[in-house]
Design an enzyme around this catalytic site. Structure first.
Site, PDB file in Angstrom:
ATOM      1  N   GLY A  63       0.430  -4.934   0.928  1.00 52.18           N
ATOM      2  CA  GLY A  63      -0.753  -4.961   0.060  1.00 52.18           C
ATOM      3  C   GLY A  63      -0.495  -5.645  -1.273  1.00 52.18           C
ATOM      4  O   GLY A  63      -1.436  -6.135  -1.907  1.00 52.18           O
ATOM      5  N   ALA A  92       0.870  -1.171   0.000  1.00 51.28           N
ATOM      6  CA  ALA A  92       0.000   0.000   0.000  1.00 51.28           C
ATOM      7  C   ALA A  92       0.911   1.227   0.000  1.00 51.28           C
ATOM      8  O   ALA A  92       2.056   1.157   0.471  1.00 51.28           O
ATOM      9  CB  ALA A  92      -0.876  -0.021   1.239  1.00 51.28           C
ATOM     10  N   GLU A 126      -0.901  -9.209  -0.517  1.00 57.15           N
ATOM     11  CA  GLU A 126      -2.334  -9.396  -0.229  1.00 57.15           C
ATOM     12  C   GLU A 126      -3.145  -9.399  -1.528  1.00 57.15           C
ATOM     13  O   GLU A 126      -4.099 -10.160  -1.673  1.00 57.15           O
ATOM     14  CB  GLU A 126      -2.816  -8.300   0.726  1.00 57.15           C
ATOM     15  CG  GLU A 126      -2.243  -8.500   2.139  1.00 57.15           C
ATOM     16  CD  GLU A 126      -2.520  -7.333   3.064  1.00 57.15           C
ATOM     17  OE1 GLU A 126      -2.118  -6.187   2.703  1.00 57.15           O
ATOM     18  OE2 GLU A 126      -3.135  -7.527   4.123  1.00 57.15           O
ATOM     19  N   GLU A 136       4.411  -5.372   7.430  1.00 60.20           N
ATOM     20  CA  GLU A 136       3.693  -4.296   8.120  1.00 60.20           C
ATOM     21  C   GLU A 136       4.143  -4.060   9.562  1.00 60.20           C
ATOM     22  O   GLU A 136       4.153  -2.915  10.020  1.00 60.20           O
ATOM     23  CB  GLU A 136       2.178  -4.570   8.106  1.00 60.20           C
ATOM     24  CG  GLU A 136       1.509  -4.293   6.772  1.00 60.20           C
ATOM     25  CD  GLU A 136       1.556  -5.472   5.806  1.00 60.20           C
ATOM     26  OE1 GLU A 136       2.311  -6.437   6.059  1.00 60.20           O
ATOM     27  OE2 GLU A 136       0.827  -5.424   4.800  1.00 60.20           O
TER      28      GLU A 136
HETATM   29  N1  COA Z   1       4.642   3.068  -0.608  1.00 60.99           N
HETATM   30  C1  COA Z   1       5.040   4.219  -1.153  1.00 60.99           C
HETATM   31  N2  COA Z   1       6.153   4.330  -1.907  1.00 60.99           N
HETATM   32  C2  COA Z   1       6.881   3.225  -2.078  1.00 60.99           C
HETATM   33  C3  COA Z   1       6.537   1.985  -1.523  1.00 60.99           C
HETATM   34  C4  COA Z   1       5.344   1.936  -0.754  1.00 60.99           C
HETATM   35  N3  COA Z   1       4.908   0.791  -0.214  1.00 60.99           N
HETATM   36  N4  COA Z   1       7.475   1.066  -1.855  1.00 60.99           N
HETATM   37  C5  COA Z   1       8.380   1.720  -2.607  1.00 60.99           C
HETATM   38  N5  COA Z   1       8.030   3.013  -2.747  1.00 60.99           N
HETATM   39  C6  COA Z   1       8.739   4.070  -3.482  1.00 60.99           C
HETATM   40  C7  COA Z   1       9.933   4.587  -2.700  1.00 60.99           C
HETATM   41  O1  COA Z   1       9.517   5.542  -1.742  1.00 60.99           O
HETATM   42  C8  COA Z   1      10.754   5.160  -3.812  1.00 60.99           C
HETATM   43  O2  COA Z   1      10.203   6.389  -4.196  1.00 60.99           O
HETATM   44  P1  COA Z   1      11.166   7.676  -4.453  1.00 60.99           P
HETATM   45  O3  COA Z   1      12.075   7.241  -5.568  1.00 60.99           O
HETATM   46  O4  COA Z   1      10.207   8.757  -4.849  1.00 60.99           O
HETATM   47  O5  COA Z   1      11.892   7.918  -3.183  1.00 60.99           O
HETATM   48  C9  COA Z   1      10.527   4.196  -4.969  1.00 60.99           C
HETATM   49  O6  COA Z   1       9.299   3.533  -4.663  1.00 60.99           O
HETATM   50  C10 COA Z   1      11.609   3.154  -5.119  1.00 60.99           C
HETATM   51  O7  COA Z   1      11.753   2.483  -3.876  1.00 60.99           O
HETATM   52  P2  COA Z   1      13.155   2.299  -3.121  1.00 60.99           P
HETATM   53  O8  COA Z   1      12.854   2.055  -1.667  1.00 60.99           O
HETATM   54  O9  COA Z   1      14.060   3.413  -3.460  1.00 60.99           O
HETATM   55  O10 COA Z   1      13.678   0.967  -3.832  1.00 60.99           O
HETATM   56  P3  COA Z   1      14.692  -0.088  -3.221  1.00 60.99           P
HETATM   57  O11 COA Z   1      15.071  -0.992  -4.348  1.00 60.99           O
HETATM   58  O12 COA Z   1      15.785   0.565  -2.469  1.00 60.99           O
HETATM   59  O13 COA Z   1      13.837  -0.943  -2.148  1.00 60.99           O
HETATM   60  C11 COA Z   1      11.891  -2.115  -1.362  1.00 60.99           C
HETATM   61  C12 COA Z   1      12.775  -1.741  -2.579  1.00 60.99           C
HETATM   62  C13 COA Z   1      10.660  -2.840  -1.896  1.00 60.99           C
HETATM   63  C14 COA Z   1      12.666  -3.059  -0.450  1.00 60.99           C
HETATM   64  C15 COA Z   1      11.475  -0.836  -0.597  1.00 60.99           C
HETATM   65  O14 COA Z   1      10.940   0.092  -1.525  1.00 60.99           O
HETATM   66  C16 COA Z   1      10.473  -1.049   0.479  1.00 60.99           C
HETATM   67  O15 COA Z   1      10.797  -1.561   1.547  1.00 60.99           O
HETATM   68  N6  COA Z   1       9.207  -0.616   0.257  1.00 60.99           N
HETATM   69  C17 COA Z   1       8.157  -0.659   1.238  1.00 60.99           C
HETATM   70  C18 COA Z   1       7.667  -2.076   1.430  1.00 60.99           C
HETATM   71  C19 COA Z   1       6.587  -2.116   2.508  1.00 60.99           C
HETATM   72  O16 COA Z   1       6.832  -1.897   3.677  1.00 60.99           O
HETATM   73  N7  COA Z   1       5.361  -2.430   2.077  1.00 60.99           N
HETATM   74  C20 COA Z   1       4.253  -2.573   2.955  1.00 60.99           C
HETATM   75  C21 COA Z   1       3.476  -1.320   3.017  1.00 60.99           C
HETATM   76  S1  COA Z   1       2.083  -1.498   4.103  1.00 60.99           S
END
Ligand code: COA
Length: 260
Positions: free
Chosen positions: A112, A66, A115, A135
Protein backbone atom coordinates in the site's frame (compact mmCIF):
# COMPACT_ATOMS: atom_id res chain seq x y z
CA UNK A 1 -8.78 19.22 12.64
CA UNK A 2 -6.51 17.36 15.04
CA UNK A 3 -4.83 14.31 13.53
CA UNK A 4 -3.38 11.32 15.42
CA UNK A 5 -1.76 9.37 12.56
CA UNK A 6 -0.51 12.15 10.30
CA UNK A 7 0.93 15.67 10.40
CA UNK A 8 -0.23 18.39 8.05
CA UNK A 9 1.85 21.57 7.66
CA UNK A 10 1.28 24.52 5.39
CA UNK A 11 4.12 26.74 4.24
CA UNK A 12 4.49 29.06 1.26
CA UNK A 13 1.76 27.53 -0.92
CA UNK A 14 2.65 23.91 -0.11
CA UNK A 15 0.83 21.54 2.24
CA UNK A 16 3.11 18.75 3.42
CA UNK A 17 1.30 15.70 4.78
CA UNK A 18 3.49 13.31 6.78
CA UNK A 19 2.32 9.84 7.74
CA UNK A 20 3.40 9.66 11.33
CA UNK A 21 3.51 6.09 12.67
CA UNK A 22 7.29 5.58 12.63
CA UNK A 23 7.26 2.68 15.10
CA UNK A 24 5.03 0.79 12.61
CA UNK A 25 7.03 2.05 9.64
CA UNK A 26 4.05 4.28 8.82
CA UNK A 27 1.85 1.29 7.90
CA UNK A 28 -1.58 2.37 6.64
CA UNK A 29 -4.33 1.39 9.05
CA UNK A 30 -7.91 2.49 8.46
CA UNK A 31 -7.58 5.50 10.78
CA UNK A 32 -4.55 6.71 8.79
CA UNK A 33 -6.40 6.28 5.50
CA UNK A 34 -9.33 8.27 6.84
CA UNK A 35 -7.09 11.05 8.18
CA UNK A 36 -5.20 11.22 4.88
CA UNK A 37 -8.51 11.55 3.03
CA UNK A 38 -9.61 14.35 5.36
CA UNK A 39 -6.30 16.23 5.15
CA UNK A 40 -6.13 15.92 1.35
CA UNK A 41 -9.69 17.15 0.98
CA UNK A 42 -8.94 20.13 3.23
CA UNK A 43 -5.76 20.93 1.29
CA UNK A 44 -7.60 20.73 -2.04
CA UNK A 45 -10.25 23.18 -0.89
CA UNK A 46 -7.65 25.56 0.57
CA UNK A 47 -7.04 28.06 -2.25
CA UNK A 48 -3.60 28.93 -0.83
CA UNK A 49 -2.39 25.34 -1.26
CA UNK A 50 -0.91 25.05 -4.74
CA UNK A 51 0.97 21.77 -4.24
CA UNK A 52 0.65 18.84 -1.82
CA UNK A 53 3.64 16.73 -0.78
CA UNK A 54 3.11 13.35 0.91
CA UNK A 55 5.96 11.75 2.83
CA UNK A 56 6.65 9.43 5.77
CA UNK A 57 8.06 10.31 9.17
CA UNK A 58 11.46 9.06 10.25
CA UNK A 59 14.38 8.04 8.07
CA UNK A 60 13.43 4.45 7.40
CA UNK A 61 10.03 4.30 5.77
CA UNK A 62 7.66 6.15 3.49
CA UNK A 63 4.95 3.57 4.16
CA UNK A 64 5.71 -0.15 4.70
CA UNK A 65 2.28 -1.19 3.42
CA UNK A 66 -1.26 -1.63 4.58
CA UNK A 67 -1.37 -2.52 8.27
CA UNK A 68 -1.20 -6.31 8.16
CA UNK A 69 -2.39 -6.66 11.77
CA UNK A 70 -5.68 -5.00 10.84
CA UNK A 71 -6.73 -7.38 8.07
CA UNK A 72 -5.00 -10.67 8.98
CA UNK A 73 -8.34 -12.22 10.10
CA UNK A 74 -10.52 -10.84 7.27
CA UNK A 75 -12.74 -12.98 5.02
CA UNK A 76 -13.57 -12.44 1.33
CA UNK A 77 -16.31 -9.86 1.90
CA UNK A 78 -14.18 -7.85 4.30
CA UNK A 79 -11.22 -8.09 1.92
CA UNK A 80 -13.28 -6.70 -0.95
CA UNK A 81 -14.54 -3.77 1.08
CA UNK A 82 -11.04 -3.06 2.44
CA UNK A 83 -9.87 -2.71 -1.15
CA UNK A 84 -12.90 -0.77 -2.41
CA UNK A 85 -13.07 1.68 0.50
CA UNK A 86 -9.32 2.28 0.38
CA UNK A 87 -9.39 2.93 -3.36
CA UNK A 88 -12.36 5.30 -3.05
CA UNK A 89 -11.14 7.20 0.01
CA UNK A 90 -7.48 7.50 -0.78
CA UNK A 91 -5.92 6.05 -3.91
CA UNK A 92 -8.40 7.07 -6.63
CA UNK A 93 -9.09 10.18 -4.60
CA UNK A 94 -5.44 11.30 -4.80
CA UNK A 95 -5.08 10.48 -8.47
CA UNK A 96 -8.09 12.65 -9.29
CA UNK A 97 -7.32 15.51 -6.92
CA UNK A 98 -7.29 18.86 -8.72
CA UNK A 99 -4.24 20.00 -6.71
CA UNK A 100 -0.92 18.42 -7.75
CA UNK A 101 0.33 15.74 -5.37
CA UNK A 102 4.02 14.77 -5.16
CA UNK A 103 5.11 11.66 -3.25
CA UNK A 104 8.45 12.06 -1.46
CA UNK A 105 9.47 8.42 -1.01
CA UNK A 106 11.92 8.62 1.88
CA UNK A 107 12.45 4.91 2.61
CA UNK A 108 10.47 1.65 2.33
CA UNK A 109 7.45 2.03 0.02
CA UNK A 110 5.93 -1.44 0.04
CA UNK A 111 2.49 -2.73 -0.86
CA UNK A 112 0.00 0.00 0.00
CA UNK A 113 2.97 2.35 0.45
CA UNK A 114 4.07 1.99 -3.16
CA UNK A 115 0.41 2.10 -4.20
CA UNK A 116 0.07 5.40 -2.34
CA UNK A 117 3.16 6.79 -4.07
CA UNK A 118 1.85 5.59 -7.45
CA UNK A 119 -1.50 7.30 -6.89
CA UNK A 120 0.33 10.64 -6.53
CA UNK A 121 0.82 12.67 -9.71
CA UNK A 122 4.57 11.98 -9.64
CA UNK A 123 7.25 10.62 -7.31
CA UNK A 124 10.73 11.42 -6.04
CA UNK A 125 12.79 8.96 -4.02
CA UNK A 126 15.73 9.15 -1.66
CA UNK A 127 18.74 6.93 -2.32
CA UNK A 128 17.80 4.66 0.61
CA UNK A 129 14.26 4.06 -0.73
CA UNK A 130 13.16 0.49 -1.42
CA UNK A 131 10.01 -0.09 -3.44
CA UNK A 132 7.98 -3.21 -4.06
CA UNK A 133 4.62 -4.94 -4.08
CA UNK A 134 5.24 -7.96 -1.80
CA UNK A 135 1.59 -8.98 -1.41
CA UNK A 136 1.94 -12.42 -3.05
CA UNK A 137 4.37 -13.31 -0.23
CA UNK A 138 1.36 -12.84 2.09
CA UNK A 139 -1.01 -14.86 -0.11
CA UNK A 140 -2.58 -11.68 -1.48
CA UNK A 141 -2.41 -9.41 -4.49
CA UNK A 142 -2.09 -5.62 -4.41
CA UNK A 143 -5.55 -4.24 -3.62
CA UNK A 144 -5.10 -0.49 -3.69
CA UNK A 145 -4.66 -0.13 -7.45
CA UNK A 146 -1.14 -1.58 -7.62
CA UNK A 147 -1.81 -4.12 -10.36
CA UNK A 148 -3.10 -1.32 -12.57
CA UNK A 149 -0.85 1.63 -11.78
CA UNK A 150 2.44 -0.29 -11.68
CA UNK A 151 1.80 -1.68 -15.16
CA UNK A 152 0.81 1.79 -16.40
CA UNK A 153 3.97 3.36 -15.00
CA UNK A 154 6.67 0.79 -15.78
CA UNK A 155 5.07 -1.55 -18.34
CA UNK A 156 3.37 -4.91 -18.02
CA UNK A 157 6.40 -7.19 -18.09
CA UNK A 158 8.33 -5.31 -15.40
CA UNK A 159 5.18 -5.01 -13.26
CA UNK A 160 4.52 -8.75 -13.60
CA UNK A 161 8.10 -9.51 -12.53
CA UNK A 162 7.99 -7.16 -9.54
CA UNK A 163 4.62 -8.50 -8.39
CA UNK A 164 5.40 -12.21 -8.95
CA UNK A 165 8.84 -12.10 -7.32
CA UNK A 166 7.69 -9.78 -4.50
CA UNK A 167 11.14 -8.19 -4.60
CA UNK A 168 12.10 -4.63 -3.78
CA UNK A 169 13.87 -2.31 -6.18
CA UNK A 170 16.10 0.59 -5.18
CA UNK A 171 15.86 4.20 -6.26
CA UNK A 172 18.23 3.85 -9.21
CA UNK A 173 16.23 0.97 -10.68
CA UNK A 174 12.98 2.83 -10.01
CA UNK A 175 14.45 5.79 -11.87
CA UNK A 176 15.48 3.61 -14.80
CA UNK A 177 11.98 2.08 -14.84
CA UNK A 178 10.31 5.52 -14.80
CA UNK A 179 8.63 4.77 -11.49
CA UNK A 180 10.21 7.86 -9.90
CA UNK A 181 11.32 11.07 -11.58
CA UNK A 182 14.36 11.90 -9.41
CA UNK A 183 16.55 10.15 -6.83
CA UNK A 184 18.45 12.28 -4.32
CA UNK A 185 20.12 11.80 -0.93
CA UNK A 186 17.57 11.72 1.86
CA UNK A 187 18.41 15.19 3.20
CA UNK A 188 17.80 16.65 -0.26
CA UNK A 189 14.46 14.93 -0.85
CA UNK A 190 12.08 17.52 0.61
CA UNK A 191 14.15 20.50 -0.63
CA UNK A 192 14.02 19.01 -4.15
CA UNK A 193 10.23 18.55 -3.83
CA UNK A 194 9.89 22.16 -2.68
CA UNK A 195 12.00 23.36 -5.60
CA UNK A 196 9.68 21.54 -8.03
CA UNK A 197 6.67 22.90 -6.13
CA UNK A 198 8.05 26.42 -6.64
CA UNK A 199 8.05 25.90 -10.40
CA UNK A 200 4.54 24.45 -10.33
CA UNK A 201 3.29 27.34 -8.17
CA UNK A 202 4.42 29.93 -10.71
CA UNK A 203 1.98 28.49 -13.28
CA UNK A 204 -1.80 28.71 -13.53
CA UNK A 205 -3.37 26.41 -10.94
CA UNK A 206 -6.53 26.23 -13.07
CA UNK A 207 -4.57 25.08 -16.10
CA UNK A 208 -2.70 22.54 -13.96
CA UNK A 209 -6.00 21.09 -12.69
CA UNK A 210 -7.23 20.85 -16.28
CA UNK A 211 -4.00 19.10 -17.30
CA UNK A 212 -4.40 16.55 -14.48
CA UNK A 213 -7.92 15.76 -15.73
CA UNK A 214 -6.79 15.42 -19.33
CA UNK A 215 -3.77 13.22 -18.56
CA UNK A 216 -5.81 10.99 -16.23
CA UNK A 217 -8.47 10.58 -18.93
CA UNK A 218 -6.03 8.42 -20.87
CA UNK A 219 -6.24 5.83 -18.09
CA UNK A 220 -10.00 5.86 -17.49
CA UNK A 221 -12.16 3.13 -19.00
CA UNK A 222 -14.51 4.20 -21.76
CA UNK A 223 -13.24 7.79 -21.83
CA UNK A 224 -11.68 9.38 -24.87
CA UNK A 225 -8.71 11.35 -23.57
CA UNK A 226 -8.48 13.47 -26.71
CA UNK A 227 -12.10 14.58 -26.23
CA UNK A 228 -11.39 15.47 -22.59
CA UNK A 229 -8.33 17.42 -23.72
CA UNK A 230 -10.39 19.36 -26.30
CA UNK A 231 -12.99 20.22 -23.67
CA UNK A 232 -10.46 21.21 -20.97
CA UNK A 233 -8.41 23.19 -23.50
CA UNK A 234 -11.54 25.11 -24.53
CA UNK A 235 -12.50 25.87 -20.93
CA UNK A 236 -9.12 27.49 -20.30
CA UNK A 237 -10.01 30.26 -22.78
CA UNK A 238 -12.73 31.55 -20.48
CA UNK A 239 -10.42 31.98 -17.46
CA UNK A 240 -8.73 35.06 -16.04
CA UNK A 241 -5.53 33.00 -15.87
CA UNK A 242 -5.55 32.60 -19.65
CA UNK A 243 -6.06 36.33 -20.14
CA UNK A 244 -3.29 37.10 -17.65
CA UNK A 245 -0.89 34.49 -19.06
CA UNK A 246 -1.21 35.60 -22.68
CA UNK A 247 -1.24 39.34 -21.80
CA UNK A 248 1.85 38.99 -19.63
CA UNK A 249 3.64 37.18 -22.45
CA UNK A 250 2.79 39.90 -24.95
CA UNK A 251 3.79 42.62 -22.43
CA UNK A 252 7.07 40.77 -21.77
CA UNK A 253 6.44 40.45 -18.02
CA UNK A 254 5.99 37.57 -15.62
CA UNK A 255 2.36 36.44 -15.25
CA UNK A 256 0.62 36.78 -11.90
CA UNK A 257 -2.09 34.13 -11.84
CA UNK A 258 -5.17 34.44 -9.65
CA UNK A 259 -6.37 30.86 -10.17
CA UNK A 260 -9.66 32.18 -11.58
N1 COA B 1 1.80 -3.73 8.77
C1 COA B 1 1.84 -3.72 10.10
N2 COA B 1 2.97 -3.51 10.80
C2 COA B 1 4.09 -3.33 10.10
C3 COA B 1 4.13 -3.34 8.70
C4 COA B 1 2.90 -3.55 8.03
N3 COA B 1 2.82 -3.53 6.69
N4 COA B 1 5.41 -3.15 8.28
C5 COA B 1 6.14 -3.01 9.40
N5 COA B 1 5.36 -3.12 10.49
C6 COA B 1 5.77 -3.04 11.90
C7 COA B 1 6.42 -4.33 12.37
O1 COA B 1 5.43 -5.28 12.71
C8 COA B 1 7.21 -3.83 13.54
O2 COA B 1 6.34 -3.62 14.62
P1 COA B 1 6.75 -4.12 16.11
O3 COA B 1 8.01 -3.37 16.42
O4 COA B 1 5.58 -3.71 16.95
O5 COA B 1 6.97 -5.59 16.01
C9 COA B 1 7.68 -2.45 13.09
O6 COA B 1 6.78 -2.06 12.05
C10 COA B 1 9.08 -2.44 12.53
O7 COA B 1 9.15 -3.40 11.49
P2 COA B 1 10.27 -4.55 11.41
O8 COA B 1 9.72 -5.64 10.54
O9 COA B 1 10.72 -4.91 12.77
O10 COA B 1 11.43 -3.75 10.67
P3 COA B 1 12.58 -4.38 9.77
O11 COA B 1 13.56 -3.27 9.53
O12 COA B 1 13.10 -5.64 10.35
O13 COA B 1 11.89 -4.75 8.37
C11 COA B 1 10.42 -4.37 6.50
C12 COA B 1 11.37 -3.74 7.55
C13 COA B 1 9.76 -3.23 5.74
C14 COA B 1 11.24 -5.21 5.52
C15 COA B 1 9.36 -5.25 7.20
O14 COA B 1 8.76 -4.49 8.24
C16 COA B 1 8.28 -5.75 6.32
O15 COA B 1 8.49 -6.67 5.53
N6 COA B 1 7.05 -5.20 6.44
C17 COA B 1 5.88 -5.65 5.73
C18 COA B 1 5.96 -5.23 4.27
C19 COA B 1 4.74 -5.76 3.52
O16 COA B 1 4.57 -6.94 3.31
N7 COA B 1 3.89 -4.82 3.08
C20 COA B 1 2.74 -5.13 2.30
C21 COA B 1 1.55 -5.24 3.17
S1 COA B 1 0.11 -5.62 2.20
Amino acid sequence: MKYNMILSDFSDGVTTITINRPTKLNALNSATIFELHTALKAAESDLDTKVIIITGSGEKAFVAGADISEFAHFDQTEGRSLSKEGQDLLFDFIENLSTPVIAAVNGFALGGGLELAMAAHFRLASTNARMGLPEVSLGLIPGYGGTQRLAQLIGKGRAMEMIMTATMIDGEKALAYGLVNHVVPQEELLPKCFALADKIKSNSSLAISAAIKAVNANFADGVNGYDVEISEFGKCFDTEDFEEGTTAFLEKRKAKFSGK
